[in-house]
Design a protein around this motif. Structure first.
Motif, mmCIF file in Angstrom:
data_model
loop_
_atom_site.group_PDB
_atom_site.id
_atom_site.type_symbol
_atom_site.label_atom_id
_atom_site.label_comp_id
_atom_site.label_asym_id
_atom_site.label_seq_id
_atom_site.Cartn_x
_atom_site.Cartn_y
_atom_site.Cartn_z
ATOM 1 N N THR A 269 21.616 1.023 3.785
ATOM 2 C CA THR A 269 22.230 1.580 2.576
ATOM 3 C C THR A 269 21.166 2.310 1.760
ATOM 4 O O THR A 269 21.367 3.436 1.297
ATOM 5 C CB THR A 269 22.846 0.451 1.714
ATOM 6 O OG1 THR A 269 23.789 -0.272 2.488
ATOM 7 C CG2 THR A 269 23.527 1.023 0.478
ATOM 8 N N HIS A 270 20.023 1.643 1.604
ATOM 9 C CA HIS A 270 18.938 2.186 0.794
ATOM 10 C C HIS A 270 18.351 3.471 1.392
ATOM 11 O O HIS A 270 18.114 4.456 0.686
ATOM 12 C CB HIS A 270 17.852 1.118 0.652
ATOM 13 C CG HIS A 270 16.626 1.588 -0.064
ATOM 14 N ND1 HIS A 270 16.657 2.019 -1.374
ATOM 15 C CD2 HIS A 270 15.340 1.716 0.349
ATOM 16 C CE1 HIS A 270 15.432 2.391 -1.727
ATOM 17 N NE2 HIS A 270 14.625 2.226 -0.707
ATOM 18 N N LEU A 272 19.673 5.512 3.945
ATOM 19 C CA LEU A 272 20.591 6.589 4.333
ATOM 20 C C LEU A 272 21.517 7.013 3.201
ATOM 21 O O LEU A 272 22.156 8.073 3.287
ATOM 22 C CB LEU A 272 21.424 6.166 5.546
ATOM 23 C CG LEU A 272 20.638 5.768 6.812
ATOM 24 C CD1 LEU A 272 21.587 5.255 7.888
ATOM 25 C CD2 LEU A 272 19.817 6.950 7.346
ATOM 26 N N LYS A 273 21.630 6.184 2.157
ATOM 27 C CA LYS A 273 22.517 6.481 1.002
ATOM 28 C C LYS A 273 23.979 6.598 1.407
ATOM 29 O O LYS A 273 24.720 7.416 0.853
ATOM 30 C CB LYS A 273 22.089 7.763 0.264
ATOM 31 C CG LYS A 273 20.633 7.864 -0.091
ATOM 32 C CD LYS A 273 20.183 6.802 -1.063
ATOM 33 C CE LYS A 273 18.708 6.972 -1.424
ATOM 34 N NZ LYS A 273 18.136 5.705 -1.910
ATOM 35 N N ILE A 274 24.371 5.835 2.418
ATOM 36 C CA ILE A 274 25.785 5.778 2.785
ATOM 37 C C ILE A 274 26.230 4.317 2.829
ATOM 38 O O ILE A 274 25.407 3.407 2.880
ATOM 39 C CB ILE A 274 26.075 6.450 4.151
ATOM 40 C CG1 ILE A 274 25.198 5.865 5.264
ATOM 41 C CG2 ILE A 274 25.887 7.956 4.067
ATOM 42 C CD1 ILE A 274 25.513 6.408 6.654
#
Lengths: 331, 331
Positions: A269-270, A272-274
């Motif tokens: 999450t951190h 790839l920002k998805i």
């Protein structure tokens, strides 16, 4: 059993092309630096309904339409992404659908299923859900869209890997999570059809390791009880008679502990920002375990199966801070 | 003061094109249906360093290089995205950098700043951070890259809106958050330069509403103390002398309560499957407030300023479940 071939994946791809999203592939320069390998992520969280499940559902109904067998009504059983996928796919062809869901399913998933136009029937247990769908399936005019044990579903799920390899070029290995085995089965057919040397590797929760145990026993085993795992997309009680034949072709199946699931959910999450479902994060730990045994730099593909995470799950994911411990190949 | 023009944005865009990401634009069919308007999101969370700040930092250094004024050393003060942006941009030109950060900054942001190659100096307070950077800036050979009150920074930030409008075509209104005002200043120049009729609207935390109060007073006012808001990118104590001149050209500035910030952070994460900083979520509430006053369907653009969220912030965002209350235009 006659096995599916790459042509079945290609046909499925052509069939669903206009319905689904061609999802993006992401990479993280930082992660690649830390790992010493090239790692690509096929982001099925950006797929219709937020998960790869849209592919198999769309392929199933589109195939029936193509063959003049439009169902009057579609039924399915699921607590999660398959429920939304069937509701969405049925609505694309203006076919009414009814989804049997356990009453404990998250409200947001029930809501989403309804917002795609399906009727939802809440059942008291998973067993009741399964009994209800089987009973409905036996009624005239009803088509049961199975979550994984179906060649049409398997061919649809295989289009994710096919699409990704066509975009990326050949990769050394592909990683995907194992629930009922539909995604992995399709991935095996697509990957080996394009290049028999590509390694295809599965990831399953250690706490719900029926597939790994079944492969060791060479016979389908069931989980004894509802498993305790954050990977809610991999809680299926057993793989299917059809998917098991493809799972036997896997190069490996890693059993992933809960701590690693949380760790990679936070880190991916951190980086790839998805949105990354815990089920998807398992594949990254499997990749790490495989990569650390390699002696030359590899190019690999990880299929991020979905991104549907409710608030309760978010709280479980973020309870402890895992972001202070940097990823490394060997820990 | 001579105001910047659209040409300055275009020049900045050409200058930084090869360094930055052309970020994707997302939309949600479901949200558009619920709102009755067309809403597009420019995802700067997918920008280098995970925030629009990379644009202004890159433009500042690239401009100096172009004019034969390569700094020997770059300094900056920031607890957040600007720290990483300066560290990253300096490393692109092989210039050493030192970032003064408050000791209470999140470890993950300090770590990221260091991993881009910057030296970090942790200070006991925000005041000490500011004093240190001013003192360092006065030393021979040091260039202070200001977080917002700089024409080069403003022109860089304006390239996000410029890029988005070029891709989307004209929009009726653009929304962005207000910290020091750099992003909004650049957005005003780009938007009005392309079409003077486009509305440009800011969003600021009600709990840190120095910009809104400054605009009402027609004079720059400071916050009295460090504000209590989840929108950590909008905690700046006051806007700048340069940015204030552009903020005066805004069509409106909405002051957003904390409940709405949490609500839209959850919902935009859920609908778009991307990481949304609470600061970015403010713009969606401003958009809702503006849209509900409109009598015809509008096409609007929301700039998602960034996606850097540490574990502590995630826990604050997901504490309560907001996903059971469906978004609607009028609530």
């Amino acid at each position: 059993m006659k096995l599916l071939k790459i042509e079945d994946i290609i046909n499925a791809g052509n069939r669903i092309e206009k319905l689904i999203n061609k999802t993006p592939i992401y990479t993280s320069a930082l992660l690649n630096k830390w790992m010493g390998h090239e790692i690509y992520f096929k982001a099925e969280c950006m797929q219709k309904v937020g998960a790869f499940k849209a592919r198999g559902a769309a392929n199933s109904i589109a195939f029936l339409m193509e063959n003049g067998k439009k169902p009057k009504h579609i039924v399915a059983n699921s607590s999660g992404n398959h429920a939304q996928a069937v509701a969405w796919a049925a609505s694309q062809f203006n076919i009414p659908s009814t989804i049997y869901m356990p009453a404990y399913s998250s409200k947001i998933k029930i809501q989403a299923t309804q917002s795609y136009g399906a009727k939802t029937v809440l059942c008291n247990s998973r067993v009741e859900t399964d009994d209800n769908v089987k009973s409905a399936a036996s009624e005239e005019g009803n088509y049961w869209l199975h979550p994984f044990n179906s060649e049409l579903v398997i061919a649809g799920q295989g289009t994710a890997a096919y699409e990704a390899i066509n975009e990326l070029g050949q990769v050394d290995a592909i990683f995907a999570p194992c629930g009922g085995g539909g995604l992995l089965s399709g991935t095996v057919i697509a990957s080996h059809g394009l290049n028999p040397k590509t390694r295809v590797i599965g990831a399953e929760p250690l706490n719900a390791n029926d597939a790994a145990r079944s492969l060791r026993a060479n016979s389908i085993l069931n989980l004894d009880s509802v498993p305790d795992t954050l990977a809610d997309g991999a809680m299926t009680m057993s793989v299917g008679s059809i998917t098991f034949e493809y799972l036997k072709k896997l190069d490996d199946m890693y059993e992933i502990d809960e701590q690693s699931i949380v760790y990679w959910t936070q880190w991916l999450t951190h980086l790839l920002k998805i949105s990354i479902e815990p089920t998807s994060a398992m594949s990254m730990e499997a990749a790490r375990l495989w990569l650390k045994k390699q002696t030359t730099p590899k190019k690999i593909l990880i299929i991020i199966s979905g991104g549907n995470i409710d608030q309760e799950m978010q709280m479980k994911i973020w309870k402890e801070n895992m972001l202070e411990q940097l990823p490394q190949l060997i820990n």
